[in-house]
Design an enzyme around this catalytic site. Structure first.
Site, PDB file in Angstrom:
ATOM      1  N   GLY A   1       0.728  -1.256   0.009  1.00  0.00           N
ATOM      2  CA  GLY A   1      -0.162   0.122   0.051  1.00  0.00           C
ATOM      3  C   GLY A   1       0.795   1.246   0.058  1.00  0.00           C
ATOM      4  O   GLY A   1       2.060   0.912   0.301  1.00  0.00           O
TER       5      GLY A   1
ATOM      6  N   GLN B   1       3.585   9.651   0.753  1.00  0.00           N
ATOM      7  CA  GLN B   1       4.920   8.992   0.678  1.00  0.00           C
ATOM      8  C   GLN B   1       5.639   9.216  -0.638  1.00  0.00           C
ATOM      9  O   GLN B   1       6.542   8.735  -0.710  1.00  0.00           O
ATOM     10  CB  GLN B   1       4.461   7.467   0.830  1.00  0.00           C
TER      11      GLN B   1
ATOM     12  N   CYS C   1       6.817   0.036   7.278  1.00  0.00           N
ATOM     13  CA  CYS C   1       6.580   1.158   6.638  1.00  0.00           C
ATOM     14  C   CYS C   1       7.427   1.395   5.650  1.00  0.00           C
ATOM     15  O   CYS C   1       8.535   1.749   6.001  1.00  0.00           O
ATOM     16  CB  CYS C   1       5.967   2.480   7.192  1.00  0.00           C
ATOM     17  N   LEU C   2       7.427   1.835   4.199  1.00  0.00           N
ATOM     18  CA  LEU C   2       8.444   2.251   3.247  1.00  0.00           C
ATOM     19  C   LEU C   2       8.859   3.627   3.700  1.00  0.00           C
ATOM     20  O   LEU C   2       9.962   3.831   3.475  1.00  0.00           O
ATOM     21  CB  LEU C   2       7.687   2.316   1.867  1.00  0.00           C
TER      22      LEU C   2
ATOM     23  N   HIS D   1      -3.588   2.215   7.964  1.00  0.00           N
ATOM     24  CA  HIS D   1      -2.188   2.598   7.891  1.00  0.00           C
ATOM     25  C   HIS D   1      -2.125   3.624   6.891  1.00  0.00           C
ATOM     26  O   HIS D   1      -1.550   4.616   7.134  1.00  0.00           O
ATOM     27  CB  HIS D   1      -1.271   1.436   7.614  1.00  0.00           C
ATOM     28  N   GLU D   2      -2.766   3.402   5.929  1.00  0.00           N
ATOM     29  CA  GLU D   2      -2.578   4.170   4.708  1.00  0.00           C
ATOM     30  C   GLU D   2      -3.434   5.709   4.932  1.00  0.00           C
ATOM     31  O   GLU D   2      -2.811   7.039   4.750  1.00  0.00           O
ATOM     32  CB  GLU D   2      -3.147   3.764   3.350  1.00  0.00           C
TER      33      GLU D   2
ATOM     34  N   HIS E   1      -1.525   7.910   7.025  1.00  0.00           N
ATOM     35  CA  HIS E   1      -0.498   8.822   6.270  1.00  0.00           C
ATOM     36  C   HIS E   1      -1.090  10.086   5.831  1.00  0.00           C
ATOM     37  O   HIS E   1      -0.556  11.270   5.877  1.00  0.00           O
ATOM     38  CB  HIS E   1      -0.065   8.088   5.147  1.00  0.00           C
TER      39      HIS E   1
HETATM   40 ZN    ZN Z   1       3.383   3.480   5.568  1.00  0.00          ZN
END
Ligand code: ZN
Length: 174
Positions: free
Chosen positions: A46, A51, A98-99, A140-141, A144
């Site tokens: 995701g 991001q 998380c990236l 999670h997204e 963000h």
């Molecule tokens: Zn993330």
């Protein structure tokens, strides 16, 4: 469709709230397409627009592709614009990464089931009933988009240790 650079903490765009999208224009469509490519390339399951440094409310995900056996791999990305959690139920603790927060994993408490409303890339209303991993990815997204990363779920101690670990050494300080 270019793959974009994924920004990492402490980039201020990860701490900022993303704006509601009023008009799904060409730039938004391009951004969504780029986010999908960036997510698969990473690889991740995701991605939120923050991001890739864009402060607009778009998330993309594909919770199956990364875990599918090679023979079953088929990309089925989902784009949700202006996603909102309408209903959440239950709770579940699971480890997340998380990236944008490299080399950090954390057990995070999330709702076990969520109902999410938003619009698709064509502007049609969409509604998802999600549980398990998909419910977690949505939460999670959407975090963000609110300017919240995994680090905000960590204790102050864990957060500080991570920040110190990722800080570049300062040459002037001996
Ligand atoms: Zn993330």
């Amino acid at each position: 469709m270019p793959v974009r650079k994924i920004v990492t903490v402490p980039d201020p765009r990860l701490m900022a709230k993303a704006e509601l999208i009023q008009d799904i224009n060409e730039n938004i469509c391009q951004l969504a397409a780029d986010m999908i490519d960036t997510m698969y390339k990473a690889p991740g399951i995701g991605l939120a627009a923050n991001q890739v440094g864009e402060l607009v409310r778009i998330i993309v995900f594909d919770v199956y592709y990364a875990y599918a056996e090679p023979k079953d791999k088929k990309k089925a990305p989902i784009v949700v614009i202006n996603p909102v959690i309408a209903i959440s139920e239950g709770e579940e603790f699971k480890e997340e990464g998380c990236l944008s927060v490299p080399n950090f994993n954390l057990d995070v408490k999330r709702a076990a089931r969520v109902q999410v409303e938003g619009i698709d890339i064509k502007g049609n209303p969409v509604k998802f009933e999600a549980e398990g991993l998909m419910a977690r990815v949505f939460q999670h997204e959407i975090d963000h988009l609110e300017g919240k990363t995994l680090l905000e779920h960590a204790s102050a101690l864990k957060r500080n240790i991570y920040k110190r670990r990722t800080q570049k050494p300062r040459r002037s300080e001996e």
